[in-house]
Design a protein around this motif. Structure first.
Motif, PDB file in Angstrom:
ATOM      1  N   GLN A  85      31.968  37.052  50.768  1.00  0.00           N
ATOM      2  CA  GLN A  85      32.210  35.832  49.996  1.00  0.00           C
ATOM      3  C   GLN A  85      32.100  36.106  48.486  1.00  0.00           C
ATOM      4  N   SER A  86      31.085  36.884  48.105  1.00  0.00           N
ATOM      5  CA  SER A  86      30.914  37.223  46.676  1.00  0.00           C
ATOM      6  C   SER A  86      32.098  38.029  46.170  1.00  0.00           C
ATOM      7  N   ALA A  87      32.542  38.999  46.990  1.00  0.00           N
ATOM      8  CA  ALA A  87      33.668  39.840  46.587  1.00  0.00           C
ATOM      9  C   ALA A  87      34.944  39.017  46.496  1.00  0.00           C
ATOM     10  N   ARG A  88      35.113  38.050  47.381  1.00  0.00           N
ATOM     11  CA  ARG A  88      36.309  37.212  47.340  1.00  0.00           C
ATOM     12  C   ARG A  88      36.346  36.362  46.074  1.00  0.00           C
ATOM     13  N   LEU A  89      35.232  35.731  45.726  1.00  0.00           N
ATOM     14  CA  LEU A  89      35.182  34.902  44.507  1.00  0.00           C
ATOM     15  C   LEU A  89      35.427  35.737  43.252  1.00  0.00           C
ATOM     16  N   LYS A  90      34.839  36.936  43.230  1.00  0.00           N
ATOM     17  CA  LYS A  90      35.020  37.818  42.081  1.00  0.00           C
ATOM     18  C   LYS A  90      36.482  38.251  41.945  1.00  0.00           C
ATOM     19  N   ALA A  91      37.121  38.515  43.102  1.00  0.00           N
ATOM     20  CA  ALA A  91      38.524  38.926  43.075  1.00  0.00           C
ATOM     21  C   ALA A  91      39.405  37.787  42.577  1.00  0.00           C
ATOM     22  N   GLU A  92      39.110  36.546  43.019  1.00  0.00           N
ATOM     23  CA  GLU A  92      39.886  35.393  42.548  1.00  0.00           C
ATOM     24  C   GLU A  92      39.733  35.216  41.034  1.00  0.00           C
ATOM     25  N   ARG A  93      38.532  35.420  40.511  1.00  0.00           N
ATOM     26  CA  ARG A  93      38.303  35.281  39.060  1.00  0.00           C
ATOM     27  C   ARG A  93      39.065  36.352  38.290  1.00  0.00           C
ATOM     28  N   TYR A  94      39.070  37.585  38.792  1.00  0.00           N
ATOM     29  CA  TYR A  94      39.749  38.672  38.084  1.00  0.00           C
ATOM     30  C   TYR A  94      41.261  38.478  38.085  1.00  0.00           C
ATOM     31  N   ARG A  95      41.797  37.783  39.103  1.00  0.00           N
ATOM     32  CA  ARG A  95      43.227  37.516  39.080  1.00  0.00           C
ATOM     33  C   ARG A  95      43.603  36.634  37.884  1.00  0.00           C
ATOM     34  N   VAL A  96      42.714  35.711  37.555  1.00  0.00           N
ATOM     35  CA  VAL A  96      42.969  34.827  36.408  1.00  0.00           C
ATOM     36  C   VAL A  96      42.777  35.569  35.084  1.00  0.00           C
ATOM     37  N   LEU A  97      41.716  36.365  35.008  1.00  0.00           N
ATOM     38  CA  LEU A  97      41.396  37.058  33.766  1.00  0.00           C
ATOM     39  C   LEU A  97      42.420  38.133  33.415  1.00  0.00           C
ATOM     40  N   VAL A  98      43.010  38.746  34.423  1.00  0.00           N
ATOM     41  CA  VAL A  98      43.959  39.813  34.110  1.00  0.00           C
ATOM     42  C   VAL A  98      45.231  39.266  33.486  1.00  0.00           C
ATOM     43  N   LYS A  99      45.504  37.974  33.763  1.00  0.00           N
ATOM     44  CA  LYS A  99      46.686  37.362  33.151  1.00  0.00           C
ATOM     45  C   LYS A  99      46.504  37.152  31.658  1.00  0.00           C
ATOM     46  N   THR A 100      45.249  36.944  31.202  1.00  0.00           N
ATOM     47  CA  THR A 100      44.942  36.731  29.770  1.00  0.00           C
ATOM     48  C   THR A 100      44.499  38.020  29.090  1.00  0.00           C
ATOM     49  N   LYS A 101      44.630  39.111  29.819  1.00  0.00           N
ATOM     50  CA  LYS A 101      44.258  40.425  29.292  1.00  0.00           C
ATOM     51  C   LYS A 101      42.764  40.523  28.999  1.00  0.00           C
ATOM     52  N   SER A 102      41.938  39.646  29.659  1.00  0.00           N
ATOM     53  CA  SER A 102      40.493  39.691  29.432  1.00  0.00           C
ATOM     54  C   SER A 102      39.867  40.874  30.169  1.00  0.00           C
ATOM     55  N   VAL A 103      40.504  41.303  31.274  1.00  0.00           N
ATOM     56  CA  VAL A 103      40.075  42.504  32.014  1.00  0.00           C
ATOM     57  C   VAL A 103      41.294  43.374  32.222  1.00  0.00           C
ATOM     58  N   SER A 104      41.019  44.622  32.437  1.00  0.00           N
ATOM     59  CA  SER A 104      42.135  45.545  32.645  1.00  0.00           C
ATOM     60  C   SER A 104      42.669  45.416  34.077  1.00  0.00           C
ATOM     61  N   GLU A 105      43.891  45.845  34.213  1.00  0.00           N
ATOM     62  CA  GLU A 105      44.494  45.820  35.553  1.00  0.00           C
ATOM     63  C   GLU A 105      43.745  46.757  36.502  1.00  0.00           C
ATOM     64  N   LEU A 106      43.199  47.847  35.982  1.00  0.00           N
ATOM     65  CA  LEU A 106      42.458  48.781  36.808  1.00  0.00           C
ATOM     66  C   LEU A 106      41.203  48.114  37.394  1.00  0.00           C
ATOM     67  N   ASP A 107      40.505  47.339  36.538  1.00  0.00           N
ATOM     68  CA  ASP A 107      39.315  46.636  37.033  1.00  0.00           C
ATOM     69  C   ASP A 107      39.682  45.615  38.115  1.00  0.00           C
ATOM     70  N   GLN A 108      40.819  44.950  37.894  1.00  0.00           N
ATOM     71  CA  GLN A 108      41.245  43.946  38.870  1.00  0.00           C
ATOM     72  C   GLN A 108      41.586  44.600  40.221  1.00  0.00           C
ATOM     73  N   ILE A 109      42.208  45.790  40.174  1.00  0.00           N
ATOM     74  CA  ILE A 109      42.560  46.498  41.424  1.00  0.00           C
ATOM     75  C   ILE A 109      41.295  46.942  42.160  1.00  0.00           C
ATOM     76  N   GLU A 110      40.308  47.402  41.419  1.00  0.00           N
ATOM     77  CA  GLU A 110      39.061  47.850  42.045  1.00  0.00           C
ATOM     78  C   GLU A 110      38.324  46.678  42.697  1.00  0.00           C
ATOM     79  N   ILE A 111      38.360  45.513  42.044  1.00  0.00           N
ATOM     80  CA  ILE A 111      37.702  44.336  42.612  1.00  0.00           C
ATOM     81  C   ILE A 111      38.423  43.895  43.894  1.00  0.00           C
ATOM     82  N   GLU A 112      39.757  43.939  43.886  1.00  0.00           N
ATOM     83  CA  GLU A 112      40.513  43.583  45.088  1.00  0.00           C
ATOM     84  C   GLU A 112      40.163  44.533  46.245  1.00  0.00           C
TER      85      GLU A 112
END
Length: 400
Positions: A119-146
């Motif tokens: 559940q924690s990993a799912r919520l974190k992955a959903e948040r990173y999907r939003v942040l990667v669109k605003t360039k707040s996190v890198s795409e690499l970080d978003q892939i690792e979270i997924e």
């Protein structure tokens, strides 16, 4: 003096000879006056004969199940009476479940932990999907979270499988009957240690209703039967599904009628026999596995069978079967025949006799070939059904 004695001896011998001669003449005159000898005869007629084979065999259970433990543990309870009837799913033994209950509890906790992480990993992955669109996190970080989230999903599935396995092992501590039937003696008692898939069965269950009867027929007799059927000597069809009657060891007939299930396609090289299997109802459990029985199986119908009393058949010096007949001139005639199956006190004649001829059944020792006789018809009607065995394959015929 000596001459006088010799004269007396000679006269005595002459007198004895005259007396013996007179007796012999009187005997011959008496025989001439007696006339034709009276003999009992039976006029044979063709009749329909239902042929059966009577084969030895043994009973076998319809189903057999050996009860074995599937987990290790100590037997706490035995919950059946030896020799009683049990039903499928009935609890027979209880193995100590404490260890397996603990494993189930541990697996439940592991599953809860895995779900929390997922559940924690799912919520974190959903948040990173939003942040990667605003360039707040890198795409690499978003892939690792997924990837971490998908790994958590796999951990949940593994924990669920472990929980299911633990529950199955816990259920296996309840040793139940796999089939319905009669259970035999218990091979272990309370307090004994058992192991999974051990070689010694805890107990054996046998289904006794219905019951199999396995019999063996000579391959030679089976081949002869097929030839007779194809040549039209006897009428009949496939032996499969034919009715089967069972004779018990004491000679009595079992009350239920069975049916022939199948005939094996392989001849036993050691015995030269073919196995036939019949199935028969056993509601009162009168038959037990391993009993020796004889099975009567219908093999065909002979429409024009000739039967004669067995006592009327004799053998000549060559071992051939011989009958004494009364011909149209009321004289005795010797007839060599080909004898077949024995049917109780009667014998089936395969060749050498035809319907309407008179066979001498009594007084055989008083007559010979060409003697004039007075035939007295001896009526022996067949009442009901007559059965008997053959000399070779213990076959049985059934006369209507």
């Amino acid at each position: 003096m000596k001459l006088q004695k010799k004269k007396h001896v000679f006269m005595a011998a002459l007198l004895a000879g005259l007396l013996l001669g007179g007796c012999q003449q009187e005997k011959e005159k008496a025989m001439m006056v007696q006339g034709p000898v009276e003999v009992d005869v039976v006029t044979v007629q063709p009749q329909s004969v239902e042929l059966q084979v009577e084969l030895p065999g043994r009973t076998a259970p319809f189903r057999v199940a050996e009860v074995r433990p599937q987990v290790n543990g100590i037997i706490q309870k035995r919950l059946f009476v030896e020799g009683s009837e049990v039903t499928a799913g009935q609890l027979l033994y209880q193995i100590d479940p404490a260890v397996y209950q603990a494993r189930v509890d541990s697996a439940v906790a592991s599953l809860a932990r895995a779900r929390a992480v997922e559940q924690s990993a799912r919520l974190k992955a959903e948040r990173y999907r939003v942040l990667v669109k605003t360039k707040s996190v890198s795409e690499l970080d978003q892939i690792e979270i997924e990837a971490s989230w998908k790994q958590a999903i796999a951990d949940v599935a593994a924990a669920e499988a472990a929980l299911n396995s633990a529950r199955i092992d816990l259920e296996y501590t309840r040793v139940t009957a796999p089939i319905s039937g009669r259970i035999g003696k218990s091979m272990i008692s309370e307090g004994a240690l058992v192991t999974a898939q051990q070689s010694t069965a805890l107990a054996t269950i046998q289904q006794l209703d219905p019951l199999y009867v396995d019999v063996t027929q000579s391959s030679m007799e089976l081949l002869k039967l097929k030839k007779d059927l194809s040549a039209g000597v006897i009428a009949g069809g496939d032996m499969a599904k034919q009715q089967v009657r069972i004779l018990l060891e004491d000679g009595s007939e079992y009350g239920e009628t069975g049916s022939l299930e199948f005939s094996d396609v392989t001849v036993d090289q050691t015995t030269g026999g073919v196995t036939l299997r019949a199935i028969i109802a056993n509601p009162h459990r009168d038959l037990l596995p391993g009993m020796f029985v004889r099975a009567r199986i219908v093999s065909g119908l002979k429409e024009d069978a000739i039967l004669v009393p067995a006592a009327s058949i004799s053998r000549n010096s060559k071992g051939q079967a011989v009958l004494l007949l009364v011909n149209s001139e009321s004289k005795v005639e010797n007839r060599i025949i080909e004898s077949g199956r024995n049917i109780g006190e009667k014998v089936m004649v395969n060749d050498g006799l035809k319907g309407g001829e008179m066979v001498i059944t009594a007084g055989l020792q008083k007559v010979r070939q060409g003697s004039a006789v007075h035939a007295v018809e001896h009526h022996t009607p067949l009442v009901g059904k007559v059965t008997g065995k053959t000399q070779q394959a213990a076959s049985v015929v059934h006369v209507e």
